[in-house]
Design a protein around this motif. Sequence first.
Motif, mmCIF file in Angstrom:
data_model
loop_
_atom_site.group_PDB
_atom_site.id
_atom_site.type_symbol
_atom_site.label_atom_id
_atom_site.label_comp_id
_atom_site.label_asym_id
_atom_site.label_seq_id
_atom_site.Cartn_x
_atom_site.Cartn_y
_atom_site.Cartn_z
ATOM 1 N N ARG A 128 -8.822 15.564 -63.573
ATOM 2 C CA ARG A 128 -8.142 14.577 -62.658
ATOM 3 C C ARG A 128 -9.432 14.035 -61.628
ATOM 4 N N THR A 129 -10.056 14.575 -61.918
ATOM 5 C CA THR A 129 -11.191 13.889 -60.976
ATOM 6 C C THR A 129 -11.910 13.042 -61.445
ATOM 7 N N GLU A 130 -12.075 12.732 -62.437
ATOM 8 C CA GLU A 130 -12.030 11.431 -63.099
ATOM 9 C C GLU A 130 -11.247 10.434 -62.564
ATOM 10 N N ALA A 131 -9.658 10.712 -62.824
ATOM 11 C CA ALA A 131 -9.035 9.552 -63.460
ATOM 12 C C ALA A 131 -8.556 9.116 -61.736
ATOM 13 N N LEU A 132 -8.872 10.370 -60.592
ATOM 14 C CA LEU A 132 -8.296 9.984 -58.770
ATOM 15 C C LEU A 132 -9.271 9.155 -58.437
ATOM 16 N N GLU A 133 -11.112 8.952 -58.998
ATOM 17 C CA GLU A 133 -11.490 8.561 -58.799
ATOM 18 C C GLU A 133 -11.847 6.966 -59.207
ATOM 19 N N SER A 134 -11.280 6.912 -60.568
ATOM 20 C CA SER A 134 -11.079 5.571 -61.049
ATOM 21 C C SER A 134 -9.874 4.477 -60.487
ATOM 22 N N ILE A 135 -8.766 5.790 -60.138
ATOM 23 C CA ILE A 135 -7.614 4.470 -59.544
ATOM 24 C C ILE A 135 -8.031 4.486 -58.214
ATOM 25 N N LEU A 136 -8.863 5.363 -57.504
ATOM 26 C CA LEU A 136 -9.067 4.885 -55.666
ATOM 27 C C LEU A 136 -10.427 3.606 -55.989
ATOM 28 N N VAL A 137 -11.117 4.277 -56.704
ATOM 29 C CA VAL A 137 -11.997 2.886 -56.651
ATOM 30 C C VAL A 137 -11.614 1.136 -56.751
ATOM 31 N N ALA A 189 -12.901 13.404 -50.543
ATOM 32 C CA ALA A 189 -12.301 12.636 -49.717
ATOM 33 C C ALA A 189 -12.915 12.236 -48.635
ATOM 34 N N LEU A 190 -14.541 13.059 -48.858
ATOM 35 C CA LEU A 190 -14.774 12.881 -47.459
ATOM 36 C C LEU A 190 -14.865 10.869 -47.554
ATOM 37 N N ALA A 191 -14.988 9.731 -48.030
ATOM 38 C CA ALA A 191 -14.811 8.634 -48.530
ATOM 39 C C ALA A 191 -13.652 8.235 -48.243
ATOM 40 N N LEU A 192 -12.374 8.546 -48.286
ATOM 41 C CA LEU A 192 -11.219 8.190 -47.999
ATOM 42 C C LEU A 192 -11.498 8.435 -46.964
ATOM 43 N N ASN A 193 -11.740 9.300 -45.924
ATOM 44 C CA ASN A 193 -11.595 9.642 -44.721
ATOM 45 C C ASN A 193 -12.961 9.077 -43.654
ATOM 46 N N SER A 253 -18.407 18.002 -56.651
ATOM 47 C CA SER A 253 -19.348 17.073 -56.233
ATOM 48 C C SER A 253 -17.744 16.219 -55.545
ATOM 49 N N ARG A 254 -17.575 14.978 -56.743
ATOM 50 C CA ARG A 254 -16.773 14.205 -56.812
ATOM 51 C C ARG A 254 -15.800 14.117 -56.146
ATOM 52 N N ALA A 255 -15.291 15.776 -56.448
ATOM 53 C CA ALA A 255 -14.152 15.359 -55.470
ATOM 54 C C ALA A 255 -13.435 15.488 -53.956
ATOM 55 N N LEU A 256 -15.480 16.381 -53.495
ATOM 56 C CA LEU A 256 -15.366 16.389 -51.958
ATOM 57 C C LEU A 256 -16.086 14.957 -52.166
ATOM 58 N N GLY A 257 -16.613 14.308 -52.384
ATOM 59 C CA GLY A 257 -17.090 12.933 -51.816
ATOM 60 C C GLY A 257 -15.509 12.140 -52.130
ATOM 61 N N ASP A 314 -15.445 3.671 -51.340
ATOM 62 C CA ASP A 314 -16.025 2.377 -51.939
ATOM 63 C C ASP A 314 -17.577 3.907 -52.558
ATOM 64 N N PRO A 315 -17.858 3.599 -53.647
ATOM 65 C CA PRO A 315 -18.126 4.371 -54.420
ATOM 66 C C PRO A 315 -19.719 4.551 -53.970
ATOM 67 N N LYS A 316 -20.394 3.658 -53.285
ATOM 68 C CA LYS A 316 -21.993 3.844 -52.741
ATOM 69 C C LYS A 316 -21.321 4.721 -51.345
ATOM 70 N N VAL A 317 -19.975 4.539 -50.657
ATOM 71 C CA VAL A 317 -20.295 5.777 -49.707
ATOM 72 C C VAL A 317 -19.889 7.021 -49.988
ATOM 73 N N MET A 318 -19.780 7.043 -50.843
ATOM 74 C CA MET A 318 -19.395 8.166 -51.818
ATOM 75 C C MET A 318 -20.330 8.957 -52.255
ATOM 76 N N ASP A 319 -20.839 8.090 -53.019
ATOM 77 C CA ASP A 319 -21.978 8.879 -54.050
ATOM 78 C C ASP A 319 -23.670 9.157 -52.536
ATOM 79 N N THR A 320 -23.003 8.145 -51.103
ATOM 80 C CA THR A 320 -24.327 9.084 -50.494
ATOM 81 C C THR A 320 -24.041 10.107 -49.503
ATOM 82 N N TYR A 321 -22.236 10.319 -49.070
ATOM 83 C CA TYR A 321 -21.956 11.577 -48.652
ATOM 84 C C TYR A 321 -22.354 12.342 -49.483
#
Lengths: 131, 199
Positions: free
Chosen positions: B13-22, A39-43, A33-37, B28-35
């Motif tokens: 990998r997912t955790e590392a990617l998220e930490s770099i992107l944020v 991509a969606l947030a970046l987009n 779900s994090r990987a999906l989120g 935006d972590p809020k946008v991500m969590d909303t999705y």
Amino acid sequence: MAPGTLAAVLDVDGPAAPPRSNGELVFSAPWESRALGLALALNAGGKLEWEQFRQELIRAISEWEREHPPGEEWSYYRCWLAALERTLDQVGLVPTDQLLERTAAFAARPHGHDHRHYDHEHHHDNEGHAC
Amino acid sequence: MTTDTTRVPVELRTEALESILVERNLVDPKVMDTYIKMYEQDIGPMNGAKVVAKAWSDPEYKARLLEDGTASIAELGFKGPQGEHIVVKENTPDTHNVIVCTLCSCYPWPVLGLPPSWYKDPAYRSRMVREPRTLLSEMGLDVAGDVDIQVWDSSSEVRYLVLPQRPSGTEGMTEEELAGLVTRDAMVGVAEVAAPGEG
């Protein structure tokens, strides 16, 4: 491919599962779900061109189908993550060497620290091919 | 090669990617969590079921829906990623439609939510094109020999949605009651909508 693959999946996620529940399990692990989120947030923020990502996703999936060793379990989100990494590397937002640096740093954390998504007990998942 | 990530566990990998992107303000972590919450809890096949029930109840809506799926679905408030171009295919006594995405599991998210795991499975994606009748039968749907099966492959920007046949015995039902009969599988085309009491 074995015809049984689909049937096995259907047992847990077919007609027997509540097909219309909006709360049904769509991810098999939190990282999916994090990987999906991501991509969606970046987009949503205009940082990821969806078509470019989609082409990478198609490539990752076809590579897996061509190259995976017999018996390796199919994972859609593994391909999804690989596609996201490649796209971000290509556009220069997150070069792969920087990502690997960060994963190495995270892997070196002492056991028992406060981590949200990564479980040290689940190291069996590191034999990926293509995706 | 040093830039290969496949040896690293996906969770890491997912955790590392998220930490770099944020950290770089790219996500935006809020946008991500909303999705994530949206797709885990709010958006699911019930949206599509409402579209189908309205089409069954309102001939003018149905005509609009078949003419311009995206706009007619947006009328009900359902839009968003992967819903930019939705084409609705109507099942009839002569034709059964089923959707697939052979390349990458495209799916009409705003009306069906995220795809179930079998839809993304390599077996489904390849066999539905090659031998739809056999696969449908294995999935529990026997399509009569004289019914034509049309397989719609979402290989471009188009996302398909199947408008199933309205079952008999539902003549007096309200839209809401009808929506309760419509399943995700029927809107993908791997099942039919069962008459009330037969589900």
